[in-house]
Enzyme design. Structure first.
Site, PDB file in Angstrom:
ATOM      1  N   ASP A  22      14.680 -29.063 -44.280  1.00 49.38           N
ATOM      2  CA  ASP A  22      13.726 -28.140 -43.658  1.00 49.38           C
ATOM      3  C   ASP A  22      14.109 -26.687 -43.939  1.00 49.38           C
ATOM      4  O   ASP A  22      15.291 -26.358 -44.065  1.00 49.38           O
ATOM      5  CB  ASP A  22      13.686 -28.400 -42.143  1.00 49.38           C
ATOM      6  CG  ASP A  22      12.449 -27.786 -41.497  1.00 49.38           C
ATOM      7  OD1 ASP A  22      11.517 -27.401 -42.225  1.00 49.38           O
ATOM      8  OD2 ASP A  22      12.436 -27.693 -40.256  1.00 49.38           O
ATOM      9  N   ARG A  26      10.582 -20.647 -44.715  1.00 49.03           N
ATOM     10  CA  ARG A  26      11.294 -19.467 -44.198  1.00 49.03           C
ATOM     11  C   ARG A  26      12.191 -18.854 -45.269  1.00 49.03           C
ATOM     12  O   ARG A  26      12.350 -17.643 -45.359  1.00 49.03           O
ATOM     13  CB  ARG A  26      12.118 -19.853 -42.955  1.00 49.03           C
ATOM     14  CG  ARG A  26      11.263 -19.887 -41.694  1.00 49.03           C
ATOM     15  CD  ARG A  26      11.917 -20.672 -40.608  1.00 49.03           C
ATOM     16  NE  ARG A  26      11.783 -22.114 -40.845  1.00 49.03           N
ATOM     17  CZ  ARG A  26      12.425 -23.043 -40.189  1.00 49.03           C
ATOM     18  NH1 ARG A  26      13.306 -22.692 -39.258  1.00 49.03           N
ATOM     19  NH2 ARG A  26      12.225 -24.318 -40.441  1.00 49.03           N
ATOM     20  N   ARG A  35       5.274 -19.763 -50.215  1.00 50.69           N
ATOM     21  CA  ARG A  35       5.869 -21.004 -49.713  1.00 50.69           C
ATOM     22  C   ARG A  35       6.119 -21.981 -50.861  1.00 50.69           C
ATOM     23  O   ARG A  35       7.102 -22.726 -50.839  1.00 50.69           O
ATOM     24  CB  ARG A  35       4.943 -21.644 -48.671  1.00 50.69           C
ATOM     25  CG  ARG A  35       4.839 -20.866 -47.364  1.00 50.69           C
ATOM     26  CD  ARG A  35       3.935 -21.591 -46.364  1.00 50.69           C
ATOM     27  NE  ARG A  35       4.443 -22.922 -46.057  1.00 50.69           N
ATOM     28  CZ  ARG A  35       5.378 -23.176 -45.144  1.00 50.69           C
ATOM     29  NH1 ARG A  35       5.907 -22.180 -44.444  1.00 50.69           N
ATOM     30  NH2 ARG A  35       5.776 -24.395 -44.918  1.00 50.69           N
ATOM     31  N   HIS A  39       9.377 -24.280 -51.911  1.00 50.55           N
ATOM     32  CA  HIS A  39       9.460 -25.724 -52.175  1.00 50.55           C
ATOM     33  C   HIS A  39      10.125 -25.991 -53.530  1.00 50.55           C
ATOM     34  O   HIS A  39      10.881 -26.952 -53.674  1.00 50.55           O
ATOM     35  CB  HIS A  39       8.066 -26.347 -52.127  1.00 50.55           C
ATOM     36  CG  HIS A  39       7.450 -26.298 -50.753  1.00 50.55           C
ATOM     37  ND1 HIS A  39       8.151 -26.602 -49.611  1.00 50.55           N
ATOM     38  CD2 HIS A  39       6.195 -25.960 -50.342  1.00 50.55           C
ATOM     39  CE1 HIS A  39       7.353 -26.466 -48.556  1.00 50.55           C
ATOM     40  NE2 HIS A  39       6.172 -26.066 -48.963  1.00 50.55           N
ATOM     41  N   ARG A  74      -0.992 -29.875 -43.287  1.00 48.51           N
ATOM     42  CA  ARG A  74      -0.824 -28.521 -43.854  1.00 48.51           C
ATOM     43  C   ARG A  74      -2.031 -28.174 -44.742  1.00 48.51           C
ATOM     44  O   ARG A  74      -2.790 -29.063 -45.133  1.00 48.51           O
ATOM     45  CB  ARG A  74       0.472 -28.464 -44.667  1.00 48.51           C
ATOM     46  CG  ARG A  74       1.692 -28.636 -43.780  1.00 48.51           C
ATOM     47  CD  ARG A  74       2.968 -28.359 -44.529  1.00 48.51           C
ATOM     48  NE  ARG A  74       4.109 -28.522 -43.637  1.00 48.51           N
ATOM     49  CZ  ARG A  74       5.326 -28.070 -43.875  1.00 48.51           C
ATOM     50  NH1 ARG A  74       5.584 -27.423 -45.004  1.00 48.51           N
ATOM     51  NH2 ARG A  74       6.294 -28.257 -43.015  1.00 48.51           N
ATOM     52  N   LEU A 134      24.588 -45.260 -56.598  1.00 55.17           N
ATOM     53  CA  LEU A 134      24.065 -44.547 -55.427  1.00 55.17           C
ATOM     54  C   LEU A 134      22.655 -45.046 -55.136  1.00 55.17           C
ATOM     55  O   LEU A 134      21.842 -45.187 -56.047  1.00 55.17           O
ATOM     56  CB  LEU A 134      24.032 -43.039 -55.701  1.00 55.17           C
ATOM     57  CG  LEU A 134      23.351 -42.150 -54.662  1.00 55.17           C
ATOM     58  CD1 LEU A 134      24.121 -42.170 -53.343  1.00 55.17           C
ATOM     59  CD2 LEU A 134      23.221 -40.717 -55.172  1.00 55.17           C
ATOM     60  N   ARG A 197      15.302 -31.150 -33.993  1.00 60.26           N
ATOM     61  CA  ARG A 197      14.416 -32.252 -33.626  1.00 60.26           C
ATOM     62  C   ARG A 197      14.325 -33.230 -34.795  1.00 60.26           C
ATOM     63  O   ARG A 197      14.700 -32.925 -35.916  1.00 60.26           O
ATOM     64  CB  ARG A 197      13.032 -31.733 -33.235  1.00 60.26           C
ATOM     65  CG  ARG A 197      12.373 -30.842 -34.291  1.00 60.26           C
ATOM     66  CD  ARG A 197      10.962 -30.403 -33.889  1.00 60.26           C
ATOM     67  NE  ARG A 197      10.448 -29.402 -34.803  1.00 60.26           N
ATOM     68  CZ  ARG A 197      10.478 -28.077 -34.580  1.00 60.26           C
ATOM     69  NH1 ARG A 197      10.996 -27.600 -33.448  1.00 60.26           N
ATOM     70  NH2 ARG A 197      10.013 -27.237 -35.478  1.00 60.26           N
TER      71      ARG A 197
HETATM   72  C1  IPE Z   1      10.080 -32.211 -41.215  1.00 61.63           C
HETATM   73  O1  IPE Z   1       9.910 -30.835 -41.344  1.00 61.63           O
HETATM   74  C2  IPE Z   1       9.546 -32.930 -42.414  1.00 61.63           C
HETATM   75  C3  IPE Z   1      10.304 -32.750 -43.651  1.00 61.63           C
HETATM   76  C4  IPE Z   1      11.420 -32.101 -43.780  1.00 61.63           C
HETATM   77  C5  IPE Z   1       9.741 -33.396 -44.801  1.00 61.63           C
HETATM   78  P1  IPE Z   1       8.653 -30.086 -40.731  1.00 61.63           P
HETATM   79  O2  IPE Z   1       8.807 -28.659 -41.070  1.00 61.63           O
HETATM   80  O3  IPE Z   1       7.399 -30.750 -41.165  1.00 61.63           O
HETATM   81  O4  IPE Z   1       8.830 -30.352 -39.173  1.00 61.63           O
HETATM   82  P2  IPE Z   1       8.280 -29.542 -37.907  1.00 61.63           P
HETATM   83  O5  IPE Z   1       6.823 -29.360 -38.109  1.00 61.63           O
HETATM   84  O6  IPE Z   1       9.014 -28.238 -37.874  1.00 61.63           O
HETATM   85  O7  IPE Z   1       8.646 -30.393 -36.747  1.00 61.63           O
HETATM   86  C1  IPE Z   2      10.550 -28.260 -45.615  1.00 56.80           C
HETATM   87  O1  IPE Z   2      10.298 -26.903 -45.541  1.00 56.80           O
HETATM   88  C2  IPE Z   2       9.657 -28.952 -46.605  1.00 56.80           C
HETATM   89  C3  IPE Z   2       8.666 -29.837 -45.981  1.00 56.80           C
HETATM   90  C4  IPE Z   2       8.504 -30.045 -44.704  1.00 56.80           C
HETATM   91  C5  IPE Z   2       7.782 -30.544 -46.867  1.00 56.80           C
HETATM   92  P1  IPE Z   2       9.108 -26.293 -44.678  1.00 56.80           P
HETATM   93  O2  IPE Z   2       7.914 -26.158 -45.565  1.00 56.80           O
HETATM   94  O3  IPE Z   2       8.876 -27.069 -43.446  1.00 56.80           O
HETATM   95  O4  IPE Z   2       9.703 -24.860 -44.347  1.00 56.80           O
HETATM   96  P2  IPE Z   2       9.592 -24.049 -42.994  1.00 56.80           P
HETATM   97  O5  IPE Z   2       9.966 -24.961 -41.878  1.00 56.80           O
HETATM   98  O6  IPE Z   2       8.163 -23.600 -42.904  1.00 56.80           O
HETATM   99  O7  IPE Z   2      10.541 -22.915 -43.154  1.00 56.80           O
HETATM  100 MG    MG Z   3       9.604 -26.931 -41.570  1.00 58.85          MG
END
Ligand code: IPE
Ligand code: IPE
Ligand code: MG
Length: 248
Positions: A22, A26, A35, A39, A74, A134, A197
């Site tokens: 995650d 950010r 964004r 990724h 999303r 692995l 979480r």
């Molecule tokens: C959890 O991250 C899912 C993945 C890392 C793929 P999210 O960014 O989707 O989770 P929330 O929305 O903060 O709970």
């Molecule tokens: C994790 O990064 C990737 C996925 C959930 C697919 P986020 O896209 O959730 O990044 P934040 O939480 O917005 O920073």
């Molecule tokens: Mg996230």
């Protein structure tokens, strides 16, 4: 890091590490990037980590939460980008996975993925079947509740067709019908980016996992961060509901 790495290796690494990757968004925002650039950087972090684990650590199973069942909510452009990125990640690493003895599995509702991606996944799972170095599981369109729901549906189908009696519904019977049936439960679940979480990750399977949270954003998560997480894990005492020592 090398002395810590040696110590961590000799203390016995967890068999299965699962990671909630995650913080890509950010990470990008902090750099004034899109964004999607976050990724892409996240995919590079995953590549770096899988290589490190495959070559240096001796962890047998790693699971990466790449796309959740709820991530479909999303914006479409981000969903499309993420799925295309993941499709490419699997396709472009296939040769490397085979050469490194990495066996790929996917958990989640694969049927919801674009058909081209379903083909990529099926081919990669089949081609890497012989890998013994692995076990890499990628969670795609995955949700823990949906996984348990699917297991219930499989049980009901087995009961209806006479393969299973109601009295045979046990923890083992459920576990065998989860997407993760071939994989041991995670010993260590890591979540990056400061969130604390599960976001519907391996709910059933993590009943006794040790949890590790770090503020590091996923694209910055390095092999050294993983070694630190395992070092922390090794200092814990896993009791599984029992008592540590029987005192007199
Ligand atoms: C959890 O991250 C899912 C993945 C890392 C793929 P999210 O960014 O989707 O989770 P929330 O929305 O903060 O709970
Ligand atoms: C994790 O990064 C990737 C996925 C959930 C697919 P986020 O896209 O959730 O990044 P934040 O939480 O917005 O920073
Ligand atoms: Mg996230």
């Amino acid at each position: 890091m090398s002395t810590l790495l040696e110590r961590v290796k000799s203390a016995g690494v967890p068999r299965h590490v699962a990671i909630i990757m995650d913080g890509n968004g950010r990470w990008a925002r902090a750099r004034g990037l899109s964004r999607t650039a976050g990724h892409e950087a996240g995919a590079r972090a995953a590549e770096r980590l899988v290589r490190f684990i495959g070559h240096r650590l001796g962890i047998a199973y790693i699971t990466l939460f790449a796309f959740s069942a709820e991530n479909w909510g999303r914006p479409k452009a981000e969903v499309d980008f993420l799925l295309a990125l993941l499709d490419r990640f699997i396709a472009e690493h296939l040769r490397e996975f085979v050469d490194s003895g990495i066996r790929l599995r996917v958990v989640g509702d694969v049927s919801t993925l674009p058909i081209t991606m379903q083909r990529t996944v099926a081919k990669a799972v089949e081609t890497t079947r012989g890998g013994t170095n692995l076990n890499l599981t990628i969670a795609l369109s995955y949700g823990g509740r949906q996984d348990i729901t699917r297991a219930c549906q499989r049980i009901l189908a087995d009961v209806a067709e006479g393969r299973l009696g109601a009295e045979d519904v046990s923890e083992e019977a459920i576990a065998r019908r989860l997407d993760t049936a071939e994989t041991p439960d995670p010993d260590l679940v890591i979540r990056t980016s400061g969130e604390r979480r599960f976001s519907n990750f391996l709910l059933w399977q993590s009943a006794y996992a040790e949890l590790y949270f770090t503020d590091v954003l996923w694209p910055d998560f390095s092999p050294a961060d993983l070694v630190r997480a395992i070092d922390d894990f090794q200092k814990r005492e896993r009791r599984f509901g029992a008592v540590a020592e029987v005192a007199g």
